[in-house]
Design a protein around this motif. Structure first.
Motif: not given
Length: 74
Positions: A1-9, A17-19, A52-60, A63-67
């Motif tokens: 599962m991807l970490e889905m980091r919240p910002d540009c380094e 994560a959903a955008a 391109d990083r895939p998005t993560r649906a809000m409903k997921l 249970n699978f929170p982004p970093s």
């Protein structure tokens, strides 16, 4: 599962994560579209290709929170 980091380094832009609009390398270094373009889609950390990083649906995300750990070193 991807970490889905919240910002540009590179510039610190928020990357929810959903955008769409985030780019990652195989080590999950994360950049916004503008920075990825400026970097010619090459990760400055490892030299890998930025894709391109895939998005993560809000409903997921419950249970699978982004970093929440930000990587911008500004």
């Amino acid at each position: 599962m991807l970490e889905m980091r919240p910002d540009c380094e590179r510039c610190g832009t928020d990357l929810p994560a959903a955008a769409p609009g985030a780019f990652i390398c195989s080590f999950e270094c994360t950049f916004c579209a503008e920075c990825a373009e400026a970097l010619d889609d090459i990760c400055p950390n490892c030299g890998g290709e930025l894709m391109d990083r895939p998005t993560r649906a809000m409903k997921l995300q419950e249970n699978f929170p982004p970093s929440a750990t930000r990587k911008f070193k500004g």
